[in-house]
Design a protein around this motif. Structure first.
Motif, mmCIF file in Angstrom:
data_model
loop_
_atom_site.group_PDB
_atom_site.id
_atom_site.type_symbol
_atom_site.label_atom_id
_atom_site.label_comp_id
_atom_site.label_asym_id
_atom_site.label_seq_id
_atom_site.Cartn_x
_atom_site.Cartn_y
_atom_site.Cartn_z
ATOM 1 N N THR A 114 0.825 -1.208 0.000
ATOM 2 C CA THR A 114 0.000 0.000 0.000
ATOM 3 C C THR A 114 0.862 1.262 0.000
ATOM 4 O OG1 THR A 114 -1.747 -1.153 1.206
ATOM 5 C CG2 THR A 114 -1.847 1.242 1.191
ATOM 6 N N SER A 117 1.664 2.808 -3.417
ATOM 7 C CA SER A 117 0.551 3.090 -4.323
ATOM 8 C C SER A 117 0.878 4.252 -5.253
ATOM 9 C CB SER A 117 -0.716 3.420 -3.518
ATOM 10 O OG SER A 117 -1.141 2.316 -2.759
ATOM 11 N N ARG A 127 -5.637 -2.329 -0.687
ATOM 12 C CA ARG A 127 -6.569 -2.222 0.438
ATOM 13 C C ARG A 127 -7.419 -3.490 0.553
ATOM 14 N NH1 ARG A 127 -4.599 -0.210 3.848
ATOM 15 N NH2 ARG A 127 -6.522 0.199 4.980
#
Length: 485
Positions: A114, A117, A127
């Motif tokens: 994450t 990203s 997510r």
């Protein structure tokens, strides 16, 4: 009905041996090693809530809108639902320990991903995977905790562990407060480092968790009674050495028809036809808490920014205040769930938070007391709601047979969250984006209504579980006993 993999019939006193143990260092190891799952979830959810306003700003490195933040929140919850169902079934089939190590590993990998990203679609994907790991944690961890903690302590320990979600929220908010300071950390770097907090903490937890044993209750049902006896022997020796306690002889035994595997259809059939009222109870509790909590948690940052002019860099400070109130609820009220009882305390938590949510709606509409007036009532609402939310997980973990425990947690979490936890963030996200206080107030009223329904169902069908051995509340499918309501 199939009896897949049946081996032999045994009589065991393992549950009575575990329930008679005095509190010891072993139990603290269980609490820290397994209860940390909730701290991780608090870190994750709060992190997104804290960085949500920052992610929508130019220069963040991730071109995403407020509406897409709500979508990302819903996707995280979908992932948690899928993970809970998949890993919940595997936890009942292959054991608690294998799965609570696997799900934590998935969480770590997805959280690190994450932080890198670069586009909304990639953020959505990571997510989803992070949510899948956390959802699996719920099933594996809660079932193991309840099977290892003595009955007399189970309520307060479960509430404290589930309430530790908000300790994670405080830590995540405090870290974000520093990392989202644009004067100290570049806008496109700080929020990425924020996700690193969760990954770092998760790695430490993994090291502690390796020393938590498999559930002896799961072992003796699945044909591994010698291993179950060995683990309980080791626990007893450790307790005696560290506390000097003289353990009473266990006064109860349980006869079990062992099976290496138990079919999913058999588990589902027995769990949801033998106990239909308990099934409705679990559903009502989970839908209520999932809607209200996910709606506010994922969108509090954008709500404060949109209606009270709170800058993205200061949002974490308000999260800390709110999360601290949530954390103290289960800690202060938890003992009462073992003394006053499950039914009155769960009903009070749900109905009380519903009533205060109505006050919150009026304060929000009238702008009474400004920002701090709103925050004061919000904290009061979730002081009660957090105890009720924690008790929802405790309830479904206690009231179904042991062979179905992880799956029951997963099922009610997934269904309840799919109904309430996905619609809540989406509804709030879209209504906050409208800029209309009246529309946002409608969402608060829906949250109050579903919490009230949960409280009423608890009054009607709640189970007296305080101080009772798990096998008395719901007899194992592999035994001939029958639990009393």
């Amino acid at each position: 009905m199939t009896t897949s993999g049946q081996t032999k019939t045994i009589t065991t006193n393992v549950p009575a041996r575990l329930d008679r143990l005095p509190w010891s260092r072993f139990h603290w190891r269980v609490v820290i090693g397994l209860g940390s799952a909730w701290v991780l979830d608090g870190l994750e959810v709060t992190m997104v809530g804290n960085v949500s306003a920052r992610l929508t700003e130019p220069g963040s490195g991730l071109a995403i809108t407020a509406g897409q933040i709500g979508i990302a929140a819903a996707i995280y919850v979908v992932g948690a639902c899928v993970g809970a169902l998949v890993f919940g079934q595997l936890t009942d089939r292959y054991g608690r320990k294998k799965l609570f190590l696997l799900t934590l590993g998935l969480y770590l990998a997805a959280t690190v991903a994450t932080a890198f990203s670069f586009a909304p679609w990639y953020f959505f994907l990571t997510r989803f995977l992070t949510g899948a790991g956390i959802g699996g944690e719920y099933a594996a961890v809660n079932s193991a905790v309840d099977e290892l903690i003595p009955a007399r302590n189970r309520g307060r320990v479960d509430l404290a562990i589930n309430g530790s979600y908000w300790l994670g929220a405080v830590l995540g908010a405090a870290g974000s407060l520093v990392l989202l300071n644009g004067d100290w950390v570049p806008l496109n770097v700080g929020w990425r480092l924020a996700f690193g907090i969760g990954a770092t903490f998760g790695l430490v937890v993994l090291l502690v968790r390796r020393n938590v044993p498999e559930s002896p209750r799961w072992l003796f049902i699945h044909g591994r009674e010698e291993e179950a006896e060995r683990i309980v022997d080791e626990i007893e020796r450790d307790v005696i050495d560290r506390t000097g306690a003289q353990l009473d002889e266990p006064d109860r035994e349980l006869t079990i028809h062992q099976r290496h595997t138990i079919g999913f259809r058999e588990i589902a059939h027995v769990a949801f036809t033998r106990y239909p009222k308990r099934a409705m109870l679990g559903l009502a509790l989970f839908v209520g808490q999932a809607f209200l909590y996910n709606a506010v948690t994922f969108n509090l940052g954008t709500l404060l920014n949109s209606f009270y002019g709170v800058s993205s860099g200061i949002v974490p400070a308000f999260f800390i205040v709110w999360a601290a109130g949530n954390f103290t609820g289960p800690l202060i009220l938890g003992r009462l769930f073992d003394t006053v009882g499950r039914k009155p305390m769960i009903a009070l938590s749900y109905l009380g938070s519903a009533v205060i949510t109505l006050v919150l709606t009026a304060v929000f509409l009238a702008q009474t007391g400004g920002l701090w007036g709103f925050m004061a009532v919000l904290v009061a609402t979730f002081f009660l709601a957090s105890a009720g939310t924690s008790a929802a997980y405790l309830t479904v973990s206690e009231i179904f047979p042991m062979e179905t425990r992880a799956l029951a947690i997963a099922f009610f979490y997934a269904i309840g969250t799919a109904i309430g936890g996905i619609t809540g963030p989406l509804l709030f996200g879209q209504l906050i984006g409208s800029g209309e206080r009246g529309l946002v107030a409608v969402a608060f009223l829906v949250g109050a209504a579903v919490m009230a329904v949960g409280g009423l169902v608890e009054l009607a069908w709640g189970v007296k579980a305080e101080g009772r051995q798990l096998e008395d509340i719901a007899a194992p499918l592999t035994s001939a006993g029958e639990a009393k309501p």
